[in-house]
Design a protein around this motif. Structure first.
Motif, PDB file in Angstrom:
ATOM      1  N   TYR A 107      -8.699  -1.702  -1.206  1.00 44.41           N
ATOM      2  CA  TYR A 107      -7.258  -1.693  -1.461  1.00 44.41           C
ATOM      3  C   TYR A 107      -6.488  -1.068  -0.313  1.00 44.41           C
ATOM      4  O   TYR A 107      -6.817  -0.006   0.197  1.00 44.41           O
ATOM      5  CB  TYR A 107      -6.902  -0.945  -2.750  1.00 44.41           C
ATOM      6  CG  TYR A 107      -5.408  -1.009  -2.999  1.00 44.41           C
ATOM      7  CD1 TYR A 107      -4.838  -2.179  -3.486  1.00 44.41           C
ATOM      8  CD2 TYR A 107      -4.584   0.050  -2.658  1.00 44.41           C
ATOM      9  CE1 TYR A 107      -3.480  -2.278  -3.657  1.00 44.41           C
ATOM     10  CE2 TYR A 107      -3.211  -0.042  -2.826  1.00 44.41           C
ATOM     11  CZ  TYR A 107      -2.665  -1.207  -3.327  1.00 44.41           C
ATOM     12  OH  TYR A 107      -1.304  -1.311  -3.475  1.00 44.41           O
ATOM     13  N   ASN A 108      -5.417  -1.753   0.036  1.00 43.49           N
ATOM     14  CA  ASN A 108      -4.519  -1.304   1.083  1.00 43.49           C
ATOM     15  C   ASN A 108      -3.148  -1.907   0.764  1.00 43.49           C
ATOM     16  O   ASN A 108      -3.040  -3.122   0.553  1.00 43.49           O
ATOM     17  CB  ASN A 108      -5.032  -1.770   2.447  1.00 43.49           C
ATOM     18  CG  ASN A 108      -4.172  -1.312   3.604  1.00 43.49           C
ATOM     19  OD1 ASN A 108      -2.985  -1.577   3.643  1.00 43.49           O
ATOM     20  ND2 ASN A 108      -4.793  -0.651   4.566  1.00 43.49           N
ATOM     21  N   ASN A 109      -2.122  -1.069   0.715  1.00 47.05           N
ATOM     22  CA  ASN A 109      -0.782  -1.582   0.394  1.00 47.05           C
ATOM     23  C   ASN A 109      -0.357  -2.703   1.333  1.00 47.05           C
ATOM     24  O   ASN A 109       0.313  -3.648   0.922  1.00 47.05           O
ATOM     25  CB  ASN A 109       0.238  -0.440   0.488  1.00 47.05           C
ATOM     26  CG  ASN A 109       0.231   0.454  -0.735  1.00 47.05           C
ATOM     27  OD1 ASN A 109       0.583   0.034  -1.830  1.00 47.05           O
ATOM     28  ND2 ASN A 109      -0.185   1.692  -0.557  1.00 47.05           N
ATOM     29  N   HIS A 110      -0.770  -2.607   2.576  1.00 46.49           N
ATOM     30  CA  HIS A 110      -0.344  -3.601   3.556  1.00 46.49           C
ATOM     31  C   HIS A 110      -1.066  -4.933   3.350  1.00 46.49           C
ATOM     32  O   HIS A 110      -0.456  -5.998   3.505  1.00 46.49           O
ATOM     33  CB  HIS A 110      -0.576  -3.059   4.969  1.00 46.49           C
ATOM     34  CG  HIS A 110       0.043  -1.711   5.169  1.00 46.49           C
ATOM     35  ND1 HIS A 110      -0.523  -0.738   5.947  1.00 46.49           N
ATOM     36  CD2 HIS A 110       1.171  -1.159   4.646  1.00 46.49           C
ATOM     37  CE1 HIS A 110       0.250   0.343   5.928  1.00 46.49           C
ATOM     38  NE2 HIS A 110       1.266   0.122   5.136  1.00 46.49           N
ATOM     39  N   TYR A 111      -2.344  -4.884   2.994  1.00 42.30           N
ATOM     40  CA  TYR A 111      -3.041  -6.128   2.670  1.00 42.30           C
ATOM     41  C   TYR A 111      -2.347  -6.832   1.506  1.00 42.30           C
ATOM     42  O   TYR A 111      -2.206  -8.057   1.496  1.00 42.30           O
ATOM     43  CB  TYR A 111      -4.489  -5.842   2.286  1.00 42.30           C
ATOM     44  CG  TYR A 111      -5.380  -5.376   3.412  1.00 42.30           C
ATOM     45  CD1 TYR A 111      -4.996  -5.495   4.739  1.00 42.30           C
ATOM     46  CD2 TYR A 111      -6.618  -4.806   3.142  1.00 42.30           C
ATOM     47  CE1 TYR A 111      -5.823  -5.065   5.765  1.00 42.30           C
ATOM     48  CE2 TYR A 111      -7.458  -4.371   4.159  1.00 42.30           C
ATOM     49  CZ  TYR A 111      -7.048  -4.495   5.464  1.00 42.30           C
ATOM     50  OH  TYR A 111      -7.874  -4.068   6.476  1.00 42.30           O
ATOM     51  N   ILE A 238      -2.558   2.411  10.450  1.00 43.22           N
ATOM     52  CA  ILE A 238      -1.988   1.574   9.379  1.00 43.22           C
ATOM     53  C   ILE A 238      -1.890   0.111   9.813  1.00 43.22           C
ATOM     54  O   ILE A 238      -1.038  -0.632   9.334  1.00 43.22           O
ATOM     55  CB  ILE A 238      -0.617   2.104   8.915  1.00 43.22           C
ATOM     56  CG1 ILE A 238       0.317   2.342  10.103  1.00 43.22           C
ATOM     57  CG2 ILE A 238      -0.797   3.383   8.127  1.00 43.22           C
ATOM     58  CD1 ILE A 238       1.707   2.796   9.678  1.00 43.22           C
TER      59      ILE A 238
END
Length: 422
Positions: A107-111, A238
């Motif tokens: 999980y990554n907000n940018h993905y 990031i």
């Protein structure tokens, strides 16, 4: 200076959108390359931490991963140069999204944001933007709709505003976890720097997207906007997020706030009569409501982490594992053992397990099934000790260490009582 130069070059709304599309596609190639190694690393794990209801998204074979990888890269490239851009965006959204959703440790907000933006490219008339082929043929007089540009601006605004909302919490307002970040790197005046970074980040997220709607062409706004993202790119790992957001400035430059009134009237007039409009409203409704689901749960979201994912909680907390282990008890054999947990999963999975009650519960279910299979134990018991330090607070026990997790049900829609109060 920059706006005047762009005006002299006759930079149109369509060209701004096309430039954004081009570089977004190219930057996504790097994001695919950064994500895929995590997927391959699952070979060193004994389990996959599936998202709720997404157990079917699985790394079934190396062949499948290779297909998804090259599909995502090819689709990103085709989107960049403008060949079948809506189909390319859909292929990228599906292939990259599949890879991203295989395991919760990815999980990554940018993905997540890349998936949302690529879906918007599918939804709007991206095919009316300028492609490389159009430039070679001299067909650069194409016109993209206000709907396309305003759609991206609205989504980006939502992301920033939610990032500001979740920062309004006691820790962030006291300068944490930024203070810890500076302390760990030996900065003097770490406390002061942490407070400055925390408040500047909060003010930026809250004000910048609103100001961009009105003053995107003002140099007094352009300079801090660019500097903020360039500094973030240097300080934090990031990925491509700062560069995509710098490029997103073109969308705000391309169309000021005035067409928004027309845009909203068009939505109202065509809602439920036009499929694209209806899907768009549902999509934006999802992006407004889904991040708010943390309000359904009692306690501190950063502690129990219910409603934590897909909610734009970017770099909001610092977690340190003080003690973490599982104990499996075999009642019929009158035996018990501790699990060498580090040998079960990848490092990235561990980093997303010790502080997340849902992941801990998932691992406990895995250990229960393993004990049944290996020791023929009909009712194995699984206990967890997770002592975690959140931000500047003293370490606390996350889960009741005397509770048999093998016999516990995890509720996705209400607070789980086996998670200790913060």
């Amino acid at each position: 200076m920059i706006p005047q130069v762009l005006q002299k070059l006759h930079i149109t709304k369509t060209l701004c959108f096309s430039i954004f599309r081009f570089f977004f596609g190219l930057l996504m190639i790097e994001q695919v390359a950064s994500l895929v190694p995590f997927v391959y690393d699952l070979q060193n794990s004994t389990l996959v931490l599936h998202y709720p209801y997404l157990d079917f998204i699985e790394a079934y074979s190396l062949g499948l991963i290779a297909i998804l990888k090259y599909t995502a890269i090819s689709a990103a490239f085709l989107l960049a140069i403008g060949i079948l851009p809506r189909i390319s965006a859909l292929l990228f959204c599906l292939s990259f999204g599949y890879l991203f959703l295989i395991d919760m440790s990815f999980y990554n907000n940018h993905y997540y944001l890349w998936c949302l933006l690529s879906f918007l490219f599918v939804l709007v008339d991206t095919d009316k933007s300028i492609s490389i082929i159009d430039i070679l043929r001299g067909h650069t007089d194409k016109q993209i709709s206000d709907f396309a540009v305003q759609s991206f601006k609205i989504l980006i605004t939502i992301v920033y505003l939610y990032a500001a909302i979740v920062k309004i919490n006691p820790d962030w307002l006291q300068g944490y976890p930024a203070t810890l970040w500076f302390e760990n790197r030996g900065f003097s005046n770490a406390r002061l720097l942490g407070i400055l970074m925390s408040y500047s980040g909060l003010m930026y997220d809250a004000l910048m997207p609103v100001l961009l709607w009105f003053y995107a062409r003002k140099i007094v706004l352009i300079v801090p906007y660019f500097l903020f993202h360039l500094i973030n790119a240097q300080l934090f790992n990031i990925g491509m997020f700062p560069y995509v957001m710098i490029l997103a400035w073109l969308l705000f430059y391309a169309s000021d706030v005035q067409p928004l009134n027309v845009f909203l009237k068009e939505l109202q007039a065509t809602l439920f009569t036009n499929l694209k409009t209806t899907v768009f409203v549902l999509f934006m409704g999802y992006n407004i409501l889904f991040p708010l689901r943390f309000l359904l749960y009692e306690g501190r979201t950063s502690w129990h982490r219910q409603g934590y994912y897909f909610s734009w909680r970017m770099m909001l907390d610092n977690y340190e594992p003080i003690d973490f282990k599982f104990r499996v008890k075999l009642p019929s054999l009158n035996e018990e053992y501790y699990v060498q947990f580090s040998k079960m999963i990848t490092y990235r999975q561990f980093q997303n397990t010790y502080n997340d009650a849902y992941c801990i519960w998932k691992v406990a279910q895995k250990l229960k099934e393993d004990a049944k299979l290996k020791y023929k134990e009909p009712n194995p018991e699984v206990y967890n000790i997770a002592v975690v330090a959140l931000n500047q607070h003293p370490a606390k026990i996350l889960i009741d260490k005397d509770l048999n997790l093998a016999a516990v049900h995890y509720s996705l829609f209400k607070s789980n009582k086996f998670i200790n109060e913060f």
